[in-house]
Design an enzyme around this catalytic site. Structure first.
Site, short mmCIF file in Angstrom:
data_model
loop_
_atom_site.label_atom_id
_atom_site.label_comp_id
_atom_site.label_asym_id
_atom_site.label_seq_id
_atom_site.Cartn_x
_atom_site.Cartn_y
_atom_site.Cartn_z
N ARG A 1 -1.95 -10.48 -4.94
CA ARG A 1 -2.04 -9.01 -5.06
C ARG A 1 -1.16 -8.34 -4.02
O ARG A 1 -0.65 -7.25 -4.27
CB ARG A 1 -3.48 -8.56 -4.80
CG ARG A 1 -4.47 -9.07 -5.78
CD ARG A 1 -5.81 -8.48 -5.48
NE ARG A 1 -5.72 -7.03 -5.68
CZ ARG A 1 -6.74 -6.26 -5.94
NH1 ARG A 1 -7.94 -6.76 -6.03
NH2 ARG A 1 -6.58 -4.97 -6.11
N ASP B 1 -7.62 -4.47 7.49
CA ASP B 1 -6.95 -5.47 6.65
C ASP B 1 -6.58 -6.73 7.43
O ASP B 1 -6.27 -7.75 6.84
CB ASP B 1 -5.67 -4.86 6.04
CG ASP B 1 -5.98 -3.57 5.36
OD1 ASP B 1 -6.59 -3.59 4.30
OD2 ASP B 1 -5.65 -2.51 5.93
N CYS C 1 -10.40 -4.93 -4.65
CA CYS C 1 -11.05 -6.05 -3.96
C CYS C 1 -12.51 -5.72 -3.68
O CYS C 1 -12.84 -4.58 -3.33
CB CYS C 1 -10.33 -6.35 -2.64
SG CYS C 1 -8.90 -7.43 -2.82
N ARG D 1 -16.90 1.24 -1.87
CA ARG D 1 -15.64 1.94 -2.15
C ARG D 1 -15.79 3.09 -3.15
O ARG D 1 -15.15 3.09 -4.22
CB ARG D 1 -14.57 0.95 -2.61
CG ARG D 1 -14.39 -0.22 -1.66
CD ARG D 1 -13.22 -1.09 -2.03
NE ARG D 1 -11.97 -0.58 -1.51
CZ ARG D 1 -10.79 -1.14 -1.74
NH1 ARG D 1 -10.70 -2.19 -2.50
NH2 ARG D 1 -9.69 -0.63 -1.24
N ASN E 1 0.82 -1.22 0.00
CA ASN E 1 0.00 0.00 0.00
C ASN E 1 0.85 1.27 0.00
O ASN E 1 0.48 2.27 -0.61
CB ASN E 1 -0.99 -0.02 1.17
CG ASN E 1 -2.08 -1.07 0.95
OD1 ASN E 1 -2.22 -1.59 -0.15
ND2 ASN E 1 -2.84 -1.38 1.99
N1 EPU Z 1 -14.43 6.17 1.21
C1 EPU Z 1 -15.47 6.90 0.72
N2 EPU Z 1 -15.21 7.80 -0.28
C2 EPU Z 1 -13.96 7.97 -0.78
C3 EPU Z 1 -12.90 7.23 -0.27
C4 EPU Z 1 -13.16 6.31 0.74
O1 EPU Z 1 -16.62 6.76 1.15
O2 EPU Z 1 -13.79 8.80 -1.68
C5 EPU Z 1 -14.70 5.17 2.26
C6 EPU Z 1 -14.44 3.75 1.78
O3 EPU Z 1 -15.52 3.24 1.05
C7 EPU Z 1 -14.18 3.02 3.08
C8 EPU Z 1 -13.49 4.09 3.93
O4 EPU Z 1 -13.78 5.34 3.31
O5 EPU Z 1 -15.42 2.69 3.67
C9 EPU Z 1 -11.99 3.92 4.02
O6 EPU Z 1 -11.43 3.82 2.75
P1 EPU Z 1 -9.97 4.34 2.43
O7 EPU Z 1 -10.05 5.37 1.40
O8 EPU Z 1 -9.26 4.64 3.72
O9 EPU Z 1 -9.34 3.04 1.81
P2 EPU Z 1 -8.47 2.95 0.51
O10 EPU Z 1 -7.50 4.04 0.45
O11 EPU Z 1 -9.33 2.66 -0.65
C10 EPU Z 1 -6.52 1.67 1.63
C11 EPU Z 1 -5.87 0.34 1.40
C12 EPU Z 1 -6.79 -0.77 1.85
C13 EPU Z 1 -7.12 -0.54 3.32
C14 EPU Z 1 -7.71 0.85 3.54
C15 EPU Z 1 -7.95 1.18 4.98
C16 EPU Z 1 -4.52 0.70 -0.53
C17 EPU Z 1 -4.22 0.35 -1.93
N3 EPU Z 1 -5.57 0.15 -0.01
O12 EPU Z 1 -7.69 1.62 0.83
O13 EPU Z 1 -6.05 -1.96 1.69
O14 EPU Z 1 -8.04 -1.51 3.73
O15 EPU Z 1 -6.82 1.84 3.00
O16 EPU Z 1 -6.77 1.20 5.68
O17 EPU Z 1 -3.75 1.41 0.08
C18 EPU Z 1 -5.73 -4.22 1.33
O18 EPU Z 1 -4.51 -3.99 1.33
O19 EPU Z 1 -6.22 -5.39 1.42
C19 EPU Z 1 -6.65 -3.10 1.26
C20 EPU Z 1 -7.92 -3.20 0.87
#
Ligand code: EPU
Length: 433
Positions: A399, A307, A119, A124, A26
């Site tokens: 992944r 995670d 995923c 999301r 990440n």
């Molecule tokens: N959210 C919104 N709107 C947005 C962005 C996010 O509603 O514009 C919501 C999401 O739907 C979720 C929450 O905010 O309910 C948190 O999402 P976040 O944006 O923090 O997650 P992300 O950046 O999409 C990263 C990691 C995830 C990890 C999360 C939380 C990466 C590539 N992915 O996702 O990792 O679960 O932060 O820490 O950095 C994994 O590695 O298995 C994975 C899914």
């Protein structure tokens, strides 16, 4: 190597020993999203060799970047970007493909990108990203599954995030480095991967303050400079190996990690009866009896990581008594539940919670990973279960885990990767008529 593989596990070994943790998926994906901000060559060390990173690099090549690999390093030259029309193939599989939008827009003034995937663990949406970029002056439209963005000159903005989203914080912080003026991001995420990205950006000349707190300020600069940085170790892979120790009543040390990143997990494992020790860059978890059931609730960092919720549920499936695992970040990160039940776990879903009645033993079965961390949960369960477990859909695990089966084998686990076809021909039990 074929992408279609299974992992075949003979359960029952006690895992013992140490694992050197590879670079963070990440953090790497966040940094790669920001690389096109630099008109020149960025050199990254310790980039993990995982599927999401490989896909991301291919996507970056489509936008005109050149990628060169050497021993332990990767160079990306983003001098000549092009506003390519990119198909969905490289974008849908990974969510962070979308995080290239801000950097490409800042450099090119106009870009389009298919809507992202990733995923299947919840809706999301990307609304925080869009709103933030619009506050910086971008015009963004979604048409036929593609985002089209353009701007004259991005400017600093005051942004409040409705939730401390790791991705939105990273995307907006990176984009803001090349705007005119000051950007303030309030209710920012504090995940270690945000810090890793900020370190990279600062190394390239960005002016950023407040990272690691809920308010980040960025003063835009004219250009970012070529630089060299190192991707930090993957805290989530590290947590998974610690749990492999816990679930097999073993003793596993992860090396090259920041102990504070494991605090939430370590404290919950202690509460469940495991023992833990730590040094300046290592953490050890040992466990010589059955754990007790506990309650776990996922939260943004420094809370218990979403995670690790699924792997933790696998561990609690074998604990004595009841456990509750509450998921507050994603609405449907539950693909492991039915598969673990197939192995003899006693779990049910109630709203956002998984209610677990611990069982003394699970037994091996043919199970399917539905997403990355569900896959990790199934592997952990397989290591502890009686008999043989076969985990299908290993591409999800690939992944984000580098050499998972090699690391687990070195710890004493009996696990091998077999091409799906070979397994189907040679090992798969005949289906009942
Ligand atoms: N959210 C919104 N709107 C947005 C962005 C996010 O509603 O514009 C919501 C999401 O739907 C979720 C929450 O905010 O309910 C948190 O999402 P976040 O944006 O923090 O997650 P992300 O950046 O999409 C990263 C990691 C995830 C990890 C999360 C939380 C990466 C590539 N992915 O996702 O990792 O679960 O932060 O820490 O950095 C994994 O590695 O298995 C994975 C899914």
């Amino acid at each position: 190597m074929s992408e279609l593989n299974v992992l075949r596990i003979q359960g029952g070994q006690r895992l013992e020993g140490s694992v050197e943790i590879p670079g963070s998926k990440n953090a790497a994906l966040a940094i790669l999203s920001a690389v096109p901000l630099v008109s020149g060559v960025t050199r990254l060390r310790n980039l993990p060799d995982v599927r999401d990173v490989r896909i991301k690099l291919q996507l970056m090549e489509q936008y005109g970047m050149t990628v060169t690999h050497g021993e332990g390093w990767t160079e990306i030259d983003a001098t000549h970007l092009k506003a390519a029309e990119v198909g969905e193939g490289l974008v849908r599989p990974i969510r962070t493909s979308f995080y290239l939008l801000g950097a490409l827009l800042a450099r090119l003034g106009k870009v389009s990108l298919p809507a992202p995937g990733g995923c299947k663990i919840g809706a999301r949406p990307v609304d925080f990203h869009i709103k933030g970029l619009e506050l910086m002056g971008a015009k963004i439209e979604l048409e036929s599954g593609h985002y089209h963005a353009e701007c004259e000159q991005l400017k600093g903005a005051e942004i409040y995030l409705d939730f401390p989203s790791a991705g939105a914080t990273q995307h907006l912080m990176a984009t803001a480095t090349l705007t005119h003026g000051l950007t303030v991001i309030q209710n920012a995420a504090m995940e270690p991967e945000v810090l890793a990205l900020a370190d990279f950006l600062k190394g390239a000349g960005a002016k950023i303050d407040g990272v690691g707190t809920s308010t980040i300020t960025i003063t835009g600069v004219e250009a970012l400079q070529p630089s060299e940085s190192r991707v930090p170790e993957d805290r989530l892979q590290a947590s998974t190996y610690l749990l492999a120790g816990a679930i097999t009543q073993g003793n596993v040390t992860v090396i090259g990690v920041m102990p504070e990143h494991q605090m939430a997990l370590v404290n919950k494992l202690r509460e469940a009866g495991a023992e833990a020790e730590e040094g300046h860059d290592w953490v050890r978890v040992s466990c010589n009896r059955r754990l007790k059931g506990i309650r776990v609730k996922t939260m943004p960092y420094p809370g218990f990581p979403t995670d690790i919720q699924q792997p933790m549920a696998a561990v609690l499936a074998l604990a004595e008594g009841s456990s509750v695992v509450e998921e507050t970040i994603y609405e449907s990160r539950v693909g492991h539940v039915s598969e673990l039940n197939r192995m003899g776990a006693n779990m049910r879903l109630e709203g956002r919670s998984t209610l677990i009645e611990g069982v003394e033993q699970m037994s091996g079965a043919i199970v399917e990973a539905s997403d990355l961390r569900a896959g990790a949960a199934l592997v952990l369960a397989g290591l502890a279960a009686k008999g043989e477990t076969v985990v299908r859909n290993v591409h999800f695990i690939d992944r984000g885990y580098e050499n998972l089966e090699n690391h687990l084998s070195k710890l004493g686990g009996s696990i091998e990767r077999i091409p799906l076809e070979e397994w189907e021909e040679a090992y798969r039990p005949a289906s009942p008529r």
